[in-house]
Design an enzyme around this catalytic site. Structure first.
Site, PDB file in Angstrom:
ATOM      1  N   CYS A   1       0.850  -1.200   0.000  1.00 11.33           N
ATOM      2  CA  CYS A   1       0.000   0.000   0.000  1.00 11.33           C
ATOM      3  C   CYS A   1       0.887   1.251   0.000  1.00 11.33           C
ATOM      4  O   CYS A   1       1.528   1.541  -0.994  1.00 11.33           O
ATOM      5  CB  CYS A   1      -0.988  -0.033   1.158  1.00 11.33           C
ATOM      6  SG  CYS A   1      -2.364   1.108   0.901  1.00 11.33           S
TER       7      CYS A   1
ATOM      8  N   GLU B   1      -1.579  -8.882   3.654  1.00 10.67           N
ATOM      9  CA  GLU B   1      -1.528  -9.352   5.045  1.00 10.67           C
ATOM     10  C   GLU B   1      -2.919  -9.544   5.637  1.00 10.67           C
ATOM     11  O   GLU B   1      -3.062 -10.187   6.677  1.00 10.67           O
ATOM     12  CB  GLU B   1      -0.692  -8.388   5.901  1.00 10.67           C
ATOM     13  CG  GLU B   1      -1.380  -7.103   6.324  1.00 10.67           C
ATOM     14  CD  GLU B   1      -1.490  -6.058   5.217  1.00 10.67           C
ATOM     15  OE1 GLU B   1      -1.097  -6.338   4.071  1.00 10.67           O
ATOM     16  OE2 GLU B   1      -1.987  -4.943   5.523  1.00 10.67           O
TER      17      GLU B   1
ATOM     18  N   HIS C   1      -3.579  -5.111   0.212  1.00  8.77           N
ATOM     19  CA  HIS C   1      -3.105  -5.512   1.550  1.00  8.77           C
ATOM     20  C   HIS C   1      -3.120  -7.031   1.687  1.00  8.77           C
ATOM     21  O   HIS C   1      -4.043  -7.595   2.278  1.00  8.77           O
ATOM     22  CB  HIS C   1      -3.993  -4.881   2.632  1.00  8.77           C
ATOM     23  CG  HIS C   1      -3.679  -3.449   2.900  1.00  8.77           C
ATOM     24  ND1 HIS C   1      -2.728  -3.049   3.814  1.00  8.77           N
ATOM     25  CD2 HIS C   1      -4.172  -2.311   2.347  1.00  8.77           C
ATOM     26  CE1 HIS C   1      -2.664  -1.725   3.838  1.00  8.77           C
ATOM     27  NE2 HIS C   1      -3.525  -1.253   2.957  1.00  8.77           N
TER      28      HIS C   1
END
Ligand code: MN
Length: 245
Positions: free
Chosen positions: A111, A216, A214
């Site tokens: 990001c 994660e 993202h």
């Protein structure tokens, strides 16, 4: 097998004027590094001249999400749509990226991290997608962080295509994006509205990938991005003495 150490960037800020400055980092990044077989260590904002020392133990570097990048760092005035910036963090992370490049420390930018990677290497950013690219997709999703809301098309043969596939659906929590791509990077994923969603370093001697989404926060194939940066780090063990490749 030993667990490599992976440096993970963070921010420091006050949530209100009466609060002390606090270190802030979404724990999802730490969990993702841990699941990829490495041990994360958090690198708080510091004097840019300390970047080499802080990265000395690092097998890899994850540059995380957060504030907007100060447009002065890519030669522009602030756009009305610019959000909160953190100039100290910008300068720190730009220094980390340059040390990682010079020493060949594998880097995953997430990001804001893809944006920092691009600016560090000489690229520019769109400061506010809704006002500067009206009519595009909603890249600041209202859905939860782990909900996949738009597709990306990945360049066949690129690292990101090998890791998540040539067509993927991702989450999207950004209002900035890459404008001019820095020398040495190439675009490896785009959204249907043309917004750049991934880049990678094209030269030899450095594994560097940035994604605008993202991973994660996502289950499934996206964990491969974290496994890949850890594997790249295993292939080039840390040394504070000399370049590794
Ligand atoms: Mn997006």
């Amino acid at each position: 097998m030993t667990r490599p150490l992976v440096a993970v960037t963070a921010t420091t800020r006050r949530e209100s004027p009466s609060d002390p400055p606090r270190l802030r980092l979404n724990a999802a990044y730490l969990d993702a590094v841990d699941r990829a077989g490495a041990t994360p260590y958090v690198v708080p904002v510091a004097d840019p001249s300390h970047a080499g020392a802080v990265l000395a133990p690092a097998a890899a570097l994850v540059v995380t999400g957060g504030e907007d990048v100060d447009p002065a760092l890519f030669g522009e005035s602030p756009h009305p749509g610019l959000g909160r910036v953190a100039r100290d963090r910008d300068e720190w992370e730009l220094a980390l990226v340059k040390v990682a490049r010079d020493l060949g420390i594998p880097l995953l930018g997430v990001c804001r991290g893809i944006q920092v990677l691009n600016v560090a290497l000489g690229g520019t950013l769109i400061q506010d997608l809704p006002s500067e690219r009206p009519g595009g997709l909603p890249h600041q999703q209202v859905e939860g962080r782990s909900v996949r809301t738009h597709t990306v098309t990945c360049l066949p043969g690129s690292r990101v295509a090998q890791l998540v596939g040539e067509s993927a659906t991702v989450n999207s929590m950004h209002h900035q994006a890459i404008a001019d791509v820095a020398p040495g990077l190439r675009v490896t994923a785009t959204a249907p509205d043309g917004v750049i969603e991934a880049v990678e370093w094209t030269g030899s001697g450095w594994w560097a990938v940035g994604v605008q989404w993202h991973p994660e926060e996502l289950d499934g194939r996206d964990a491969a991005l974290f496994r890949a940066v850890v594997e790249a780090g295993r292939a080039s063990p840390p040394s504070s003495i000399s370049p590794r490749r």
